[in-house]
Design a protein around this motif. Structure first.
Motif, PDB file in Angstrom:
ATOM      1  N   TYR A  73       0.820  -1.217   0.000  1.00 25.21           N
ATOM      2  CA  TYR A  73       0.000   0.000   0.000  1.00 25.21           C
ATOM      3  C   TYR A  73       0.853   1.266   0.000  1.00 25.21           C
ATOM      4  CZ  TYR A  73      -3.403   3.510   1.378  1.00 25.21           C
ATOM      5  OH  TYR A  73      -4.164   4.641   1.434  1.00 25.21           O
ATOM      6  N   GLU A  74       1.944   1.231   0.746  1.00 29.94           N
ATOM      7  CA  GLU A  74       2.795   2.418   0.803  1.00 29.94           C
ATOM      8  C   GLU A  74       3.359   2.724  -0.587  1.00 29.94           C
ATOM      9  OE1 GLU A  74       5.363   2.341   4.278  1.00 29.94           O
ATOM     10  OE2 GLU A  74       6.486   4.015   3.434  1.00 29.94           O
ATOM     11  N   ASP A  75       3.722   1.668  -1.276  1.00 30.30           N
ATOM     12  CA  ASP A  75       4.208   1.813  -2.652  1.00 30.30           C
ATOM     13  C   ASP A  75       3.108   2.407  -3.529  1.00 30.30           C
ATOM     14  OD1 ASP A  75       5.967   1.417  -4.832  1.00 30.30           O
ATOM     15  OD2 ASP A  75       4.844  -0.408  -5.372  1.00 30.30           O
ATOM     16  N   CYS A  76       1.901   1.929  -3.319  1.00 28.61           N
ATOM     17  CA  CYS A  76       0.752   2.444  -4.066  1.00 28.61           C
ATOM     18  C   CYS A  76       0.575   3.936  -3.807  1.00 28.61           C
ATOM     19  CB  CYS A  76      -0.494   1.670  -3.664  1.00 28.61           C
ATOM     20  SG  CYS A  76      -2.046   2.421  -4.166  1.00 28.61           S
ATOM     21  N   LEU A  77       0.652   4.298  -2.522  1.00 24.66           N
ATOM     22  CA  LEU A  77       0.513   5.710  -2.157  1.00 24.66           C
ATOM     23  C   LEU A  77       1.588   6.552  -2.830  1.00 24.66           C
ATOM     24  CD1 LEU A  77      -0.334   5.867   1.665  1.00 24.66           C
ATOM     25  CD2 LEU A  77      -1.685   6.763  -0.224  1.00 24.66           C
ATOM     26  N   ALA A  78       2.813   6.084  -2.709  1.00 25.59           N
ATOM     27  CA  ALA A  78       3.937   6.849  -3.246  1.00 25.59           C
ATOM     28  C   ALA A  78       3.785   7.042  -4.751  1.00 25.59           C
ATOM     29  CB  ALA A  78       5.243   6.138  -2.920  1.00 25.59           C
ATOM     30  N   LYS A  79       3.403   5.970  -5.431  1.00 21.00           N
ATOM     31  CA  LYS A  79       3.291   6.064  -6.891  1.00 21.00           C
ATOM     32  C   LYS A  79       2.050   6.850  -7.309  1.00 21.00           C
ATOM     33  CE  LYS A  79       6.202   2.257  -8.138  1.00 21.00           C
ATOM     34  NZ  LYS A  79       6.268   0.828  -7.792  1.00 21.00           N
ATOM     35  N   THR A  80       0.980   6.686  -6.563  1.00 18.54           N
ATOM     36  CA  THR A  80      -0.265   7.370  -6.926  1.00 18.54           C
ATOM     37  C   THR A  80      -0.178   8.867  -6.669  1.00 18.54           C
ATOM     38  OG1 THR A  80      -1.432   5.380  -6.255  1.00 18.54           O
ATOM     39  CG2 THR A  80      -2.758   7.353  -6.579  1.00 18.54           C
ATOM     40  N   LEU A  81       0.370   9.199  -5.520  1.00 20.38           N
ATOM     41  CA  LEU A  81       0.371  10.607  -5.132  1.00 20.38           C
ATOM     42  C   LEU A  81       1.519  11.383  -5.766  1.00 20.38           C
ATOM     43  CD1 LEU A  81      -0.529  10.097  -1.371  1.00 20.38           C
ATOM     44  CD2 LEU A  81      -2.032  10.905  -3.186  1.00 20.38           C
ATOM     45  N   GLY A  82       2.481  10.674  -6.274  1.00 18.46           N
ATOM     46  CA  GLY A  82       3.572  11.319  -6.985  1.00 18.46           C
ATOM     47  C   GLY A  82       4.270  12.350  -6.124  1.00 18.46           C
ATOM     48  N   ARG A 116       3.158  14.721  -4.497  1.00 21.61           N
ATOM     49  CA  ARG A 116       2.505  15.146  -3.249  1.00 21.61           C
ATOM     50  C   ARG A 116       2.859  14.236  -2.079  1.00 21.61           C
ATOM     51  NH1 ARG A 116      -3.602  15.339  -4.375  1.00 21.61           N
ATOM     52  NH2 ARG A 116      -3.039  13.447  -5.476  1.00 21.61           N
ATOM     53  N   TRP A 117       3.335  13.042  -2.368  1.00 20.55           N
ATOM     54  CA  TRP A 117       3.627  12.052  -1.319  1.00 20.55           C
ATOM     55  C   TRP A 117       4.625  12.604  -0.314  1.00 20.55           C
ATOM     56  CZ3 TRP A 117       2.255   8.442   1.647  1.00 20.55           C
ATOM     57  CH2 TRP A 117       3.136   7.509   2.202  1.00 20.55           C
ATOM     58  N   GLU A 118       5.703  13.159  -0.819  1.00 16.40           N
ATOM     59  CA  GLU A 118       6.726  13.673   0.101  1.00 16.40           C
ATOM     60  C   GLU A 118       6.190  14.855   0.899  1.00 16.40           C
ATOM     61  OE1 GLU A 118       9.523  12.253   0.965  1.00 16.40           O
ATOM     62  OE2 GLU A 118       9.065  10.643  -0.457  1.00 16.40           O
ATOM     63  N   THR A 119       5.472  15.745   0.205  1.00 17.66           N
ATOM     64  CA  THR A 119       4.895  16.896   0.907  1.00 17.66           C
ATOM     65  C   THR A 119       3.956  16.417   2.011  1.00 17.66           C
ATOM     66  OG1 THR A 119       4.734  17.772  -1.330  1.00 17.66           O
ATOM     67  CG2 THR A 119       3.895  19.166   0.451  1.00 17.66           C
ATOM     68  N   LEU A 120       3.139  15.435   1.659  1.00 21.53           N
ATOM     69  CA  LEU A 120       2.180  14.924   2.637  1.00 21.53           C
ATOM     70  C   LEU A 120       2.887  14.296   3.823  1.00 21.53           C
ATOM     71  CD1 LEU A 120      -0.641  13.329   0.463  1.00 21.53           C
ATOM     72  CD2 LEU A 120      -0.909  15.130   2.165  1.00 21.53           C
ATOM     73  N   LYS A 121       3.940  13.557   3.541  1.00 18.97           N
ATOM     74  CA  LYS A 121       4.651  12.898   4.641  1.00 18.97           C
ATOM     75  C   LYS A 121       5.262  13.927   5.571  1.00 18.97           C
ATOM     76  CE  LYS A 121       7.313   9.559   2.851  1.00 18.97           C
ATOM     77  NZ  LYS A 121       8.179   8.377   2.905  1.00 18.97           N
ATOM     78  N   GLU A 122       5.732  15.008   4.945  1.00 23.94           N
ATOM     79  CA  GLU A 122       6.422  16.017   5.740  1.00 23.94           C
ATOM     80  C   GLU A 122       5.445  16.937   6.463  1.00 23.94           C
ATOM     81  OE1 GLU A 122       9.350  19.629   4.749  1.00 23.94           O
ATOM     82  OE2 GLU A 122       9.621  17.851   3.501  1.00 23.94           O
ATOM     83  N   LYS A 123       4.463  17.433   5.696  1.00 23.08           N
ATOM     84  CA  LYS A 123       3.581  18.471   6.213  1.00 23.08           C
ATOM     85  C   LYS A 123       2.281  17.883   6.766  1.00 23.08           C
ATOM     86  CE  LYS A 123       1.835  22.753   4.363  1.00 23.08           C
ATOM     87  NZ  LYS A 123       1.385  23.307   3.091  1.00 23.08           N
TER      88      LYS A 123
END
Lengths: 413, 270, 722, 218
Positions: free
Chosen positions: C541-550, C552-559
């Motif tokens: 799922y984490e892989d799915c999130l990372a690939k889907t959110l592109g 935004r994934w890093e921004t989301l993880k950080e912010k």
């Protein structure tokens, strides 16, 4: 069976009858101790007390028994300090009743606190500003005094008296009794007063708060006075009950008459002071806090209507005072009995109103008044000291020469 | 060794609660419970034995529908200072075992739960019902124990407890300040849990005597009042309401007395 | 030497005296009291390093940011995240209680297989492998029998990767039956479709921060409608700005109390009031010109049936009051907005009401206008390879709930139609049901029928975090991590003025043997192999999130959140209705004397998530007392029905008779009984279990003729002294 | 206090008729003294032994060796956290910084490395100065602000070469060091006890008052 232990020349019921009575009382006492044990082991959740009734049946019972136990100190004062010699005929009994009352009070207190094993903090970490500290110190000291006053009487039991040491001890103590009586009276004035102070100082509780002098609110003096006034009535009442049960006359009428007359005047003066206090509180103290008199009595008219004030002051105050002051009233047996019953009820009612109600009475305008009914554990533990008290009185009566006039009054027959 | 003998003037921490902002959501109550390890019993619907250090009361103007108005009023401990802030608060003076006292350094009514032996005299003394008795031993079944904060010690049955203005937060802020070589706190460094949680921002907390703190100014608002001021308890919690009936409900008045009548000037007990 | 009793007495006395001079009694007294200070049955909170971590709350649709305080690895407290745009540091009681969900007694601690009857909550623990194999077998059996289109899924939302993974799994298996629980937002969407001819996913957004006049038709704007924390902040802005708030309601809800502008109309006449206001606006020529079709017919309808005078009689208001309100509302300077969706908006409600209120907004020019209500496209930022192929493959198939077809073109999903369908047919049209983050057995009206229907569904798989009414009917539980233990993107609808996506993070290690539902769905798909497995090309799922959110994934993880912008949808031609649907807003037997209205309490959550202990503790005793629901009635009603405050009474509707307690209150209209939503849950934990009654048990569902949603807002009832 | 005219009243003190022959006074006094002495012995000598249970630390620790190796004294291992709170006994991670592998020849180190470091298990130290949960103690206030030395409360444990036996009060669960080794509560050094009275005494001397409840209680 226990013939040797019964004071010489006194008639007592058969041991079987006596033992049966004791067993019944003993069962009640055990039931009470079972309830008490539940409270000690499981905590005060065994009661129906709550945050509005943190002061409930127990505290009322506590203050009430101390008030009606006031007969001991006041009779002692009259007998030993003032020197009314006739009272020697009832003083023993007064001491026993007082002793029972104070033991009851201590027992109830030991159950009533949330952490009984920390109870001694009241002495060790005492806060001298707290009325309760004053109560604790004076109460426990006075209980010791009562025990000392009671002890010589126990030592007079024929069997115990055979031991020379006890005989001598008893003799020596008799001599010092006046000192103890004076000490007791002094201590009593203070703790009866500080019990009054307990409510009187609560300036956050307009129903209970009273102004006063120095650190003592008026309730301080009212409590002492009312205990002195109504305590002897309870002594007389219990004495009369004992006479009824035993079917014997134990105290001569002139003794009753004297004590009743003094009580009458005490109640009379007390009630005048109480009325003055109530009027001042209702018209000056209370309005300054935003409460009119009827604000207190209209929230829950059934539970706490103005009737309660009238009942306390007029029916249980003015009426017994008038009866006991009048020669005719005292001489008329039913009136006399009515008066002492009313006086005892009056002082108990006063304690009820002054202790439970101030805490339950809402002060914030948006707060509400709730009702409360004690749990069986509370009731059992409250009955326990009464049953225990009856046992002590019965034992004392049976085995000790409590009433000096008993022989004389009963040999005529 | 440095001796701490210098006595600086004490602070007077207090609260101003804007009742116009309060929605009655109860967040302050939940935040307080979570912060202070207040337990939950199976049944808490009997509010007479339910411990909520801050309690939201529902006030009505007692008019028939639809003229009825409701105001929600959160009530923490008032941390009464008594006349002249001398610490003669209703509860402190009566405690027989000195288990509660008035901290002249912060103006907070503090207490030792382990000293309390449960006589409940302080509860009788407090007209605000701010003090609560532990009728039961606290229970956190199963893994709920993991939610316990080490900053506040759980109370055992048989003792009285109440709002502490999250004093442990003051302690923690002071520790941080000490390590940084300071003795004073910024306004934001010490805030209570309820203040933080309130979704409306209705609660403001700070030093009532410090003109730089928001509360010092807010308490002078013309619509500010305190509960039961006439009893001379001198609370440290102020309320603001634009509604006259609410301000009037804050105290007791005789029929024809105007709102804000003060007590007569008679010398007060103590 | 002669020794007798007295000698021993002396020995004893000596011992006693001696003891007094030793530390023994004093130390024991001290130690006994210290013992009471450290009773060993009291838990000792363990000390340790304190850290704070940020994440998002998912307990309601509000979308708040939170931070957790951790001591070592324990989460001891949840606080609001000061830098989050929705709540700015504030937090609600439910959010604070999140720790009690994480560590609470209702958690499903491992995969479970049902071992008792449905609804009995008797379970056997099984391993994940066993559980997944069982799901695989169930799916394969249906695929083999060519019944894969009877696989259905119910989720709480259709936004974000997790619901879309479910949707994809169904699609690739050939089933169109992906359903969500309907809320007021679905009704708004239906209104946009009906009155603006819009197609496809469209969202409603409210520009409350710029509103100058709020007219709410029974919406619990501060009780939890939309995003509760955002609404509370908005309401405070209104109050500070002296923005008028008019609350049309039958009782003094928190919103009504806060607004100070209660407008009490007769129950069920809210739509009439809105139409009356429309009439007043039109007859006063106050309406905004625009491209409107059917205006004349609408005006005629109003004149005929909803003239101010008619409405005044019906609602119980004064005609002048209606005209006055209409004038204020329609004044362009007011920047007004009319809002509907009862209570917290967790139910769809009647289209009659939504259409009437929307017509009011249209006439006043408040649609797609600053401070008003906006139609915006639903975000479509989650796109996976093969989506279109799969969609077209299932587009021809009829959904079990018939949503989107025939008479039901306005709705995407009609969960409320399922139970009646099954009960009427006598057999289940669903072969296999997945339930995730939804609690339909609890939230659908007419609980008795719902239960009956769920009992008939051959196999139910629940992905619940905690036991609840629906999970009790499942055959298998594949427990999800709590929101504090898992990653999940959570797009927030809730009528926010800007699109917002939150990310929940695993701020706690898994406490129990649970698994992120995203991972579970992916592993189910992978186990099915072939085209199904291919449709799920992610490692986990984490892989799915990372690939889907592109990006935004890093921004989301950080912010923790990403805010976007949304331009309003062009509304095109407005179609005003020429006829209003005639759906009685109040269901039930007209002979019953009273009207029962659910009330959404600020401290009781009536949706999928049940009140944890803290939240339950603050529920007032005028809503729950002991194990009984407390209903609210006016003093007059109490007298008329012979009821007493605090006493028990029997509440009867056409569906059920229950014992409740009565609270007499000044804040409610005569003839109305208000009952709190959120009680009467079973299979929650011991704190809430079997306390009170579920409102849905008393309410007969009422299918809306326009949308197909359940339109019930109240029901007839009697309340008699027990 | 009876006033009945009992016949015994006429007897003078000491003249009570000795109806039975009892033990002579001397024997009675002797018994009294024996009772007194026995209970004294029990209270002073046996009772303290019964009151405390003895527990051994998981393994021994030499403070002295470590003190010689570090630069900033006690605070090298007993650290303040960033937020100003005091971490107390070092965590496994701290120790493992140096003791990833066995360095010396001590058996105790071997135990530490093999049983705890290898298994990533925190050492269950028995803490002599552990205060009950209800106590809030700010090391920052005492050490940083008042600049007190560790020794003042903890004694010279920092110079010890091995750990003493941990004695736990069977009733309270407290370490014996709280009450102090002297059963009568007599203190010679400032670190001889850690009861509230000890804190209070020092606070009264240096601060002028014990301070409010919350200063030390949570």
């Amino acid at each position: 069976m226990d013939y040797d232990f019964i004071p010489k020349g006194h008639n007592r019921c058969s041991f079987g009858t006596f033992a049966a009575g004791m067993v019944i009382l003993g069962v009640i006492v055990l039931w009470g101790f079972y309830a008490a044990a539940l409270c000690w082991i499981k905590g005060l959740n065994q009661t129906n007390m709550n945050d509005s009734y943190g002061f409930a049946l127990w505290i009322w019972a506590d203050l009430a028994v101390i008030a009606i136990g006031g007969g001991a100190f006041f009779t002692g004062l009259l007998r030993y300090v003032i020197g009314l010699d006739e009272l020697k005929n009832i003083i023993n009994f007064a001491v026993i009743v007082g002793f029972c009352c104070y033991c009851s009070a201590m027992l109830i207190l030991a159950i009533d606190i949330g952490q009984p094993l920390r109870g001694w903090f009241i002495f060790w970490h005492a806060n001298v500003h707290s009325m309760l500290t004053e109560v604790a110190f004076c109460l426990s000291l006075y209980l010791c005094v009562l025990a000392i006053e009671y002890l010589p009487l126990i030592l007079e039991n024929g069997k115990i008296d055979e031991v020379p040491f006890f005989h001598n001890l008893s003799h020596t103590m008799h001599g010092a009794m006046a000192v103890f009586a004076a000490t007791g009276a002094f201590l009593s004035c203070f703790h009866q007063g500080s019990l009054g102070g307990v409510t009187g100082v609560l300036f956050g509780r307009p129903f209970g708060y009273r102004e006063g002098i120095f650190v003592w609110p008026w309730t301080f003096f009212l409590y002492t006075w009312s205990a002195a006034a109504c305590g002897p009535c309870f002594t007389m009442l219990t004495c009369k009950i004992t006479e009824t049960i035993t079917g014997k006359r134990l105290v001569k009428d002139n003794v009753y008459d004297l004590l009743a007359k003094i009580s009458g005047w005490m109640i009379g003066t007390y009630i005048v002071a109480k009325i003055a206090d109530t009027v001042y509180w209702a018209t000056v103290t209370s309005p300054s806090m935003g409460f009119g008199l009827m604000d207190y009595y209209s929230l829950h008219p059934l539970h706490h209507g103005i009737w309660i004030l009238i009942l306390e002051i007029v029916v249980c105050g003015v009426v017994p005072a008038l009866i006991l002051i009048s020669q005719k009233g005292r001489a008329t047996k039913p009136l006399f009995n009515l008066a002492i019953v009313l006086a005892v009820l009056g002082v108990c009612l006063n304690r009820w109103v002054m202790v439970m109600t101030p805490m339950a009475m809402p002060v914030m305008t948006f707060d509400s008044w709730v009702t409360y009914f004690p749990s069986w554990q509370e009731i059992a533990t409250t009955i326990l000291p009464f049953a225990g008290g009856i046992m002590v009185v019965a034992l004392s009566y049976r085995y000790l020469p409590v009433f000096p006039q008993e022989k004389e009054l009963n040999s005529k027959r | 060794m440095k001796k701490e003998t210098e006595h600086k003037p004490g602070k007077k921490y207090g609260m101003v609660i804007d009742l116009d902002k309060c929605t009655g959501c109860g967040s302050c109550m939940a935040a307080c419970m979570a912060e202070n390890n207040v337990p939950c019993k199976d049944d808490e619907s009997n509010k007479l034995s339910s411990i909520t250090w801050i309690r939201v009361y529902r006030l009505t103007n007692r008019k028939p529908f639809p003229e009825t108005e409701i105001c929600y009023l959160p009530r923490p401990c008032m941390h009464c200072g008594g006349v002249g802030d001398q610490g003669h608060s209703p509860c402190v003076s009566v405690c027989p075992a000195t288990a509660t006292d008035y901290d002249h350094g912060t103006g907070i009514v503090s207490q030792i739960y382990t000293r309390c032996f449960g006589c409940r005299y302080c509860m009788a003394a407090c007209p605000y019902h701010a003090r609560y008795f532990n009728w039961w031993d606290p229970v956190w079944p199963g893994d709920l124990k993991k939610t316990l904060s080490p900053n506040v010690s759980p109370r055992m049955r048989g003792v009285v407890e109440k709002c502490s203005f999250c004093f442990h937060r003051y302690q923690l802020a002071m520790e941080k300040a000490y390590v940084e070589g300071r003795r004073d706190l910024e306004e934001g460094e010490y805030q209570t849990a309820c203040t933080q949680a309130c979704p409306s921002g209705a609660i403001t907390f700070g030093d009532l005597d410090n003109p730089d703190h928001a509360v010092a100014k807010m308490k002078e608002h013309p619509n500010a009042f305190r509960l039961l001021e006439r009893l001379q308890t001198n609370p440290k919690v102020y309320y603001i309401s634009s509604r006259e009936w609410v301000r009037r409900a804050g105290d007791n008045y005789l029929k024809n007395e105007p709102t804000n009548s003060k007590p007569r000037a008679a010398a007060h007990h103590g | 030497m002669k020794i007798d009793r007295r000698s021993f007495l002396a020995l004893g006395l000596g011992a006693a005296a001696g003891t007094a001079f030793t530390p023994l009694p004093w130390k024991l007294t001290d130690d006994a009291s210290i013992w009471t200070q450290n009773w060993r049955w009291l838990p000792l909170p363990e000390d340790g390093d304190v850290t704070y971590e940020t994440t998002a709350c998912t307990l309601c649709p509000g979308g708040c940011g939170i931070r957790v305080r951790k001591v070592k690895d324990r989460i001891v407290k949840i606080e609001g995240l000061p830098e989050h745009p929705v709540n700015q540091g504030g937090i609600c009681a439910l959010g604070i209680s999140g720790t009690q969900i994480l560590y609470g007694g209702s958690r499903v601690t491992s995969p479970m297989r049902r071992s008792g009857d449905r609804g009995k909550n008797e379970w056997t623990r099984i391993t994940w492998d066993e559980a997944l194999a069982e799901v695989k077998a169930q799916i394969n059996a249906l695929v083999d029998a060519d019944k894969a289109d009877t696989i259905a899924c119910i989720t709480g939302s259709d936004r974000g990767t997790v619901p879309l993974l479910f949707k994809r799994l169904l699609a690739v298996l050939g089933s169109p039956n992906f359903m969500t629980t309907a809320t007021m937002e679905d009704s708004y969407r239906a209104v946009f479709r009906k009155m603006h001819g819009l197609k496809g996913p469209v969202d409603v957004r409210f520009d409350f921060e710029n509103t100058g006049f709020v007219l709410s038709f029974g919406s619990g704007l501060i009780e939890g409608w939309g995003s509760p924390l955002r609404m509370i902040r908005a309401a405070n802005v209104w109050k500070a700005n002296k923005t008028p708030m008019i609350q049309v309601e039958q009782r003094l809800s928190n919103t009504a109390a806060f607004s100070g502008g209660l407008l009490a109309v007769n129950p069920g006449t809210e739509a009439d009031l809105a139409l009356g206001l429309c009439h007043a606006i039109i007859s006063g020529n106050l309406h905004q010109a625009g491209s409107v079709s059917g205006f004349a017919e609408f005006a005629n309808l109003l004149k005929q049936k909803y003239s101010v005078d008619t409405v005044a009689t019906k609602t119980g208001l004064k005609a002048t009051a209606i005209v006055d309100l209409a004038r204020k509302f329609a004044n362009p300077a007011s920047r007004s907005v009319a809002v509907c969706g009862r209570g917290k908006g967790t139910t769809a409600g009647s289209m009659r009401e939504f259409m009437a209120v929307h017509a009011l907004n249209i006439l006043a020019g408040r649609v797609n206008a600053p401070g008003g209500v906006f139609a915006v496209p639903a975000p479509d930022d989650i796109a996976w390879a093969g989506d279109t192929v799969m969609t077209s493959a299932i587009s021809g198939k009829t959904r079990i709930d018939e949503a989107g077809t025939g008479a039901y073109t306005l709705a995407d999903s009609l969960l409320n139609r399922i139970p009646s369908g099954i009960v009427e047919k006598g057999e289940s049209s669903i072969g296999l049901l997945f339930v995730s983050e939804a609690n339909p057995v609890y939230t659908l009206s007419g609980t008795k029928n719902v239960r009956k229907a769920f009992k008939k569904i051959p196999y139910i798989v629940s992905f619940a975090t905690c036991l609840d009414d629906t999970t009790a009917y499942a055959d298998l539980i594949l427990p999800n991590h709590s929101y504090l233990e898992r990653y999940q993107d959570v797009p927030v609808r809730a009528g926010l003025s800007k699109p917002l996506v939150n990310l929940t993070k695993p701020v706690s290690a898994p406490v129990y043997d649970t698994q992120n539902v995203g991972d579970t769905v992916i592993s189910i798909a992978k186990s099915l192999e072939g085209s199904v497995a291919e449709a799920f090309p992610w490692e986990n799922y984490e892989d799915c999130l990372a690939k889907t959110l592109g990006g935004r994934w890093e921004t989301l993880k950080e912010k923790g959140f990403v805010e976007g912008e949304a331009n309003p949808v062009a509304l095109g031609n407005v179609i005003l209705p020429s006829e209003m649907p005639d759906i009685p807003a109040i269901s039930g037997d007209g002979n019953l004397p009273l009207i029962l209205l659910p009330k959404d309490s600020m401290r009781l959550w009536g949706d999928a998530v049940a009140d944890p202990p803290f939240a339950l503790k603050i529920v007032p005793d005028t809503e729950l007392k002991g194990t009984e629901t407390v209903v609210e009635v006016s003093p007059k009603t109490a007298v008329a029905q012979g009821l007493e405050d605090g006493k028990e009474a029997v509440l009867t509707t056409t569906l059920k008779s229950v014992t409740v307690k009565v609270a007499v209150s000044d804040g409610i209209m005569d003839g109305v009984v208000a009952i709190p939503r959120g009680l009467g849950r079973s299979s929650a934990e011991k704190y809430l279990d079997d306390k009170g009654v579920n409102v849905c048990e008393l309410m007969e569902p009422q299918e809306d003729k326009v949308s197909g949603f359940d339109a019930v807002i109240g029901t007839r009832a009697s309340l008699k002294r027990a | 206090m009876s006033t009945s005219n009992h016949e015994a009243d006429s007897l003078a003190p000491g003249e009570a008729p000795d109806r039975k022959q009892g033990a002579p006074g001397g024997v009675i006094v002797l018994f009294f003294i024996v009772g007194f002495a026995l209970s004294m012995a029990f209270g002073w000598l046996v009772f303290p032994k019964l009151l405390y249970s003895e527990k051994n630390q998981p393994f021994d620790f030499n403070h002295k060796i470590h003190m010689d190796l570090v630069d900033s004294g006690c605070e090298s291992c007993h650290v303040f956290r960033e937020d100003g709170t005091y971490a107390g006994v070092p965590t496994l991670a701290q120790c493992a910084d140096c003791h990833q592998d066995v360095q010396g020849e001590s058996k105790d180190e071997e135990v530490f490395v093999n049983e705890y470091v290898a298994n990533e298990k925190e050492v269950p130290w028995l803490i002599y100065s552990r205060q009950p949960d209800c106590v809030f103690f700010s090391h920052a206030a005492h050490v940083k602000m008042a600049e007190m030395e560790c020794k003042e409360c903890h004694g010279d444990i920092g110079e010890s070469e091995s750990l003493k036996v941990y004695r736990e009060n069977r009733i309270t669960g407290y370490s014996q060091d709280i009450w102090g080794e002297n059963i009568a509560g007599i203190r010679k050094n400032t670190w001889d006890g850690m009861k509230m009275t000890d804190c209070g005494k020092c606070h009264e001397e240096r601060m002028g008052s014990k301070g409010p409840c919350f200063q030390c209680h949570k």
